[in-house]
Design a protein around this motif. Structure first.
Motif, PDB file in Angstrom:
ATOM      1  N   LEU A 143       0.860  -1.181   0.000  1.00 51.92           N
ATOM      2  CA  LEU A 143       0.000   0.000   0.000  1.00 51.92           C
ATOM      3  C   LEU A 143       0.896   1.230   0.000  1.00 51.92           C
ATOM      4  CD1 LEU A 143      -3.021   0.906   0.244  1.00 51.92           C
ATOM      5  CD2 LEU A 143      -2.591   1.127   2.687  1.00 51.92           C
ATOM      6  N   GLN A 144       0.613   2.186  -0.886  1.00 56.90           N
ATOM      7  CA  GLN A 144       1.434   3.383  -1.021  1.00 56.90           C
ATOM      8  C   GLN A 144       0.569   4.629  -0.857  1.00 56.90           C
ATOM      9  OE1 GLN A 144       2.629   2.115  -4.971  1.00 56.90           O
ATOM     10  NE2 GLN A 144       4.715   1.702  -4.264  1.00 56.90           N
ATOM     11  N   THR A 145       1.202   5.765  -0.717  1.00 52.83           N
ATOM     12  CA  THR A 145       0.444   6.995  -0.486  1.00 52.83           C
ATOM     13  C   THR A 145      -0.346   7.427  -1.713  1.00 52.83           C
ATOM     14  OG1 THR A 145       2.373   8.360  -1.041  1.00 52.83           O
ATOM     15  CG2 THR A 145       2.011   7.828   1.295  1.00 52.83           C
ATOM     16  N   ASP A 146      -0.024   6.869  -2.901  1.00 51.25           N
ATOM     17  CA  ASP A 146      -0.806   7.178  -4.094  1.00 51.25           C
ATOM     18  C   ASP A 146      -1.657   5.991  -4.544  1.00 51.25           C
ATOM     19  OD1 ASP A 146       1.272   5.587  -4.981  1.00 51.25           O
ATOM     20  OD2 ASP A 146       1.666   6.782  -6.790  1.00 51.25           O
ATOM     21  N   THR A 147      -1.824   4.994  -3.671  1.00 53.98           N
ATOM     22  CA  THR A 147      -2.701   3.866  -3.958  1.00 53.98           C
ATOM     23  C   THR A 147      -4.163   4.302  -3.860  1.00 53.98           C
ATOM     24  OG1 THR A 147      -1.109   2.221  -3.148  1.00 53.98           O
ATOM     25  CG2 THR A 147      -3.425   1.563  -3.181  1.00 53.98           C
ATOM     26  N   ILE A 148      -4.971   3.872  -4.818  1.00 55.83           N
ATOM     27  CA  ILE A 148      -6.398   4.196  -4.812  1.00 55.83           C
ATOM     28  C   ILE A 148      -7.091   3.381  -3.726  1.00 55.83           C
ATOM     29  CG2 ILE A 148      -8.558   4.116  -6.120  1.00 55.83           C
ATOM     30  CD1 ILE A 148      -6.620   6.271  -7.054  1.00 55.83           C
ATOM     31  N   MET A 149      -7.783   4.083  -2.830  1.00 54.30           N
ATOM     32  CA  MET A 149      -8.538   3.467  -1.742  1.00 54.30           C
ATOM     33  C   MET A 149      -9.990   3.928  -1.836  1.00 54.30           C
ATOM     34  SD  MET A 149      -5.728   3.939   1.349  1.00 54.30           S
ATOM     35  CE  MET A 149      -6.410   2.633   2.383  1.00 54.30           C
ATOM     36  N   TYR A 150     -10.871   3.164  -1.244  1.00 57.14           N
ATOM     37  CA  TYR A 150     -12.288   3.513  -1.276  1.00 57.14           C
ATOM     38  C   TYR A 150     -12.582   4.550  -0.198  1.00 57.14           C
ATOM     39  CZ  TYR A 150     -17.371   2.932  -0.909  1.00 57.14           C
ATOM     40  OH  TYR A 150     -18.731   3.148  -0.848  1.00 57.14           O
ATOM     41  N   GLY A 151     -13.152   5.678  -0.597  1.00 56.60           N
ATOM     42  CA  GLY A 151     -13.461   6.748   0.350  1.00 56.60           C
ATOM     43  C   GLY A 151     -14.660   6.475   1.221  1.00 56.60           C
ATOM     44  N   ALA A 152     -15.599   5.612   0.747  1.00 57.38           N
ATOM     45  CA  ALA A 152     -16.827   5.306   1.483  1.00 57.38           C
ATOM     46  C   ALA A 152     -17.529   6.608   1.886  1.00 57.38           C
ATOM     47  CB  ALA A 152     -16.522   4.395   2.674  1.00 57.38           C
ATOM     48  N   SER A 153     -18.048   6.668   3.104  1.00 55.85           N
ATOM     49  CA  SER A 153     -18.880   7.812   3.496  1.00 55.85           C
ATOM     50  C   SER A 153     -18.108   9.089   3.777  1.00 55.85           C
ATOM     51  CB  SER A 153     -19.738   7.448   4.709  1.00 55.85           C
ATOM     52  OG  SER A 153     -20.789   6.595   4.316  1.00 55.85           O
ATOM     53  N   VAL A 154     -16.784   9.051   3.746  1.00 55.12           N
ATOM     54  CA  VAL A 154     -16.025  10.305   3.797  1.00 55.12           C
ATOM     55  C   VAL A 154     -16.422  11.179   2.604  1.00 55.12           C
ATOM     56  CG1 VAL A 154     -13.704  11.315   3.760  1.00 55.12           C
ATOM     57  CG2 VAL A 154     -14.152   9.257   5.109  1.00 55.12           C
ATOM     58  N   THR A 155     -16.937  10.540   1.554  1.00 55.13           N
ATOM     59  CA  THR A 155     -17.478  11.266   0.405  1.00 55.13           C
ATOM     60  C   THR A 155     -18.486  12.320   0.839  1.00 55.13           C
ATOM     61  OG1 THR A 155     -17.275   9.209  -0.881  1.00 55.13           O
ATOM     62  CG2 THR A 155     -18.598  10.976  -1.847  1.00 55.13           C
ATOM     63  N   LYS A 156     -19.295  12.007   1.840  1.00 58.49           N
ATOM     64  CA  LYS A 156     -20.369  12.915   2.269  1.00 58.49           C
ATOM     65  C   LYS A 156     -19.830  14.252   2.759  1.00 58.49           C
ATOM     66  CE  LYS A 156     -23.633   9.288   3.781  1.00 58.49           C
ATOM     67  NZ  LYS A 156     -22.839   8.089   3.473  1.00 58.49           N
ATOM     68  N   ALA A 157     -18.675  14.242   3.424  1.00 59.33           N
ATOM     69  CA  ALA A 157     -18.096  15.497   3.913  1.00 59.33           C
ATOM     70  C   ALA A 157     -17.718  16.396   2.751  1.00 59.33           C
ATOM     71  CB  ALA A 157     -16.873  15.207   4.784  1.00 59.33           C
ATOM     72  N   ALA A 158     -17.147  15.806   1.698  1.00 61.11           N
ATOM     73  CA  ALA A 158     -16.777  16.576   0.513  1.00 61.11           C
ATOM     74  C   ALA A 158     -18.018  17.047  -0.231  1.00 61.11           C
ATOM     75  CB  ALA A 158     -15.895  15.737  -0.401  1.00 61.11           C
ATOM     76  N   PHE A 159     -19.048  16.203  -0.299  1.00 59.73           N
ATOM     77  CA  PHE A 159     -20.303  16.586  -0.942  1.00 59.73           C
ATOM     78  C   PHE A 159     -20.934  17.777  -0.219  1.00 59.73           C
ATOM     79  CE2 PHE A 159     -25.008  15.922  -1.161  1.00 59.73           C
ATOM     80  CZ  PHE A 159     -25.175  16.270  -2.502  1.00 59.73           C
ATOM     81  N   ALA A 160     -20.946  17.740   1.107  1.00 63.96           N
ATOM     82  CA  ALA A 160     -21.499  18.855   1.881  1.00 63.96           C
ATOM     83  C   ALA A 160     -20.703  20.133   1.642  1.00 63.96           C
ATOM     84  CB  ALA A 160     -21.522  18.507   3.370  1.00 63.96           C
ATOM     85  N   TYR A 161     -19.391  19.990   1.486  1.00 62.06           N
ATOM     86  CA  TYR A 161     -18.545  21.152   1.213  1.00 62.06           C
ATOM     87  C   TYR A 161     -18.913  21.765  -0.135  1.00 62.06           C
ATOM     88  CZ  TYR A 161     -14.278  23.948   1.726  1.00 62.06           C
ATOM     89  OH  TYR A 161     -13.382  24.984   1.884  1.00 62.06           O
TER      90      TYR A 161
END
Length: 383
Positions: free
Chosen positions: A74-92
């Motif tokens: 696992l690396q710092t540029d590996t694609i990971m699933y954001g799951a519900s953290v998406t909601k914070a960005a959506f609200a922003y």
């Protein structure tokens, strides 16, 4: 006792026995060593950690494996699933629309939709129940819609109101999807494109998207359940405001640095995004409908409240806000301290990462009184 409960109990015991002074904040090689030791103890396949302090990314690292079967790191540029953290960005993103006067947090969604919500194919179940007209963007973003978390959790898999919108807190992906419909059908916006332009591009997040991109496949994190079962990364083709974001820990550090600073928002909108909106007094977060009308005094003691970003509460030395993301093979958690101007971002492609979140949070932020008892139901019976 379930395996997950046993693990959470061990994690809490470790927290109690290695308590740090509130002012101590571990970073760098010292933090790396502790994270790796905790991962080994709890058999966490992979996770990544970032710290933002006073507008600077002061720690960024990834640990373990993105794919255990092929021993891929696992690396710092590996694609990971954001799951519900998406909601914070959506609200922003929604708060940018508020700043522009394109949407009002407290107006009925009926004033935006060109036709009644039950006339849309996915919402015919609500026909005859006019309570949908009481839904507002604020109510939807703060999980007070009265709808189940997801309709497939209902016995008949049909959508219904369990309480009048606005009266209670009950976490609901369905509510976020309603607001997505409002933006798409009422304002004529492409939510995926707006998220890309207003959030991901703004913060230089070159490896983040609301939809699958073919270039993600070369460095992708698969998932691992609590018992270690392998789950391949889900290639999400549809934009879902409640949780379709693919991202990296490096991009998440950039995103939380920018959002914490309020870049792209007025000061008033940034304050509103993280402010307490509605008190949370339920005994636990999930299952949402089962617990929406319960009470636990610990929530009142810490002023635990729903916010547009997620949750907020008073800790021993600061006001905090947080957003998590979870499924059976993903564990993500972000905790930010307002006055200290410090955010901890933890992403796991192994849900077992959640078992060590309490200890890592204490190492990085000191005592926060994060409501682990409420966020992770497995903790409640073992405190």
């Amino acid at each position: 006792m379930k395996l997950s409960a046993l693990i959470f109990t061990a994690a809490l015991a470790g927290c109690a026995s290695s308590s740090l002074p509130t002012t101590q904040r571990l970073e760098g090689v010292a933090l790396d060593g502790r994270v790796e030791a905790l991962m080994a103890r709890e058999h966490v396949v992979g996770m990544a950690v970032a710290i933002v302090d006073h507008g600077e990314i002061t720690h960024l690292n990834a640990y373990g494996l993105r794919n255990r079967e092929n021993a891929l790191p696992l690396q710092t540029d590996t694609i990971m699933y954001g799951a519900s953290v998406t909601k914070a960005a959506f609200a922003y993103m929604v708060m940018q629309l508020v700043d522009e006067g394109r949407i009002d947090l407290d107006r009925s969604i009926a004033e935006y939709l060109p036709r009644p919500l039950p006339e849309y194919e996915d919402y015919t179940d609500l026909a005859g129940d006019e309570r949908w007209r009481q839904l507002t963007p604020r109510i939807l973003l703060t999980h007070r819609s009265g709808l189940a978390n997801m309709r497939f959790l209902e016995e008949d898999q049909r959508l219904r109101f369990h309480f009048t919108p606005g009266e209670h807190y009950a976490y609901s992906n369905e509510g976020i999807w309603v607001l997505q419909i409002v933006l798409e059908q009422g304002l004529g916006l492409d939510v995926g494109a707006e998220m890309q332009r207003r959030v991901f591009d703004r913060f230089g997040m070159t490896r983040t998207s609301m939809q699958w991109r073919d270039d993600f496949g070369a460095n992708l994190a698969d998932g691992y359940m609590m018992d270690g079962t392998f789950e391949p990364h889900d290639r999400r083709d549809n934009v879902a405001a409640a949780g379709s974001m693919d991202t990296t820990i490096a991009d998440q550090a950039r995103m939380w640095r920018g959002m914490f600073a309020g870049e792209g928002l007025s000061p008033a909108a940034r304050a509103e995004w993280a402010a307490a909106q509605f008190p949370i007094r339920t005994a636990q977060k999930f299952p949402t409908i089962q617990f929406f009308n319960t009470v636990d005094a610990r929530g009142e003691a810490s002023d635990l409240s729903a916010s547009l970003v997620g949750e907020t509460w008073n800790g021993p030395n600061d006001r905090y806000f947080s957003k998590g993301g979870h499924n059976d093979w993903t564990g993500n958690l972000v905790i930010c301290a307002e006055r200290q101007q410090r955010c901890l971002i933890m992403f796991g492609n192994s849900v077992r990462a959640e078992t060590i979140f309490p200890e890592i949070a204490e190492l990085v932020l000191g005592q926060t009184d994060f409501p682990f008892w409420w966020t992770y139901p497995e903790l409640q019976a073992h405190e």
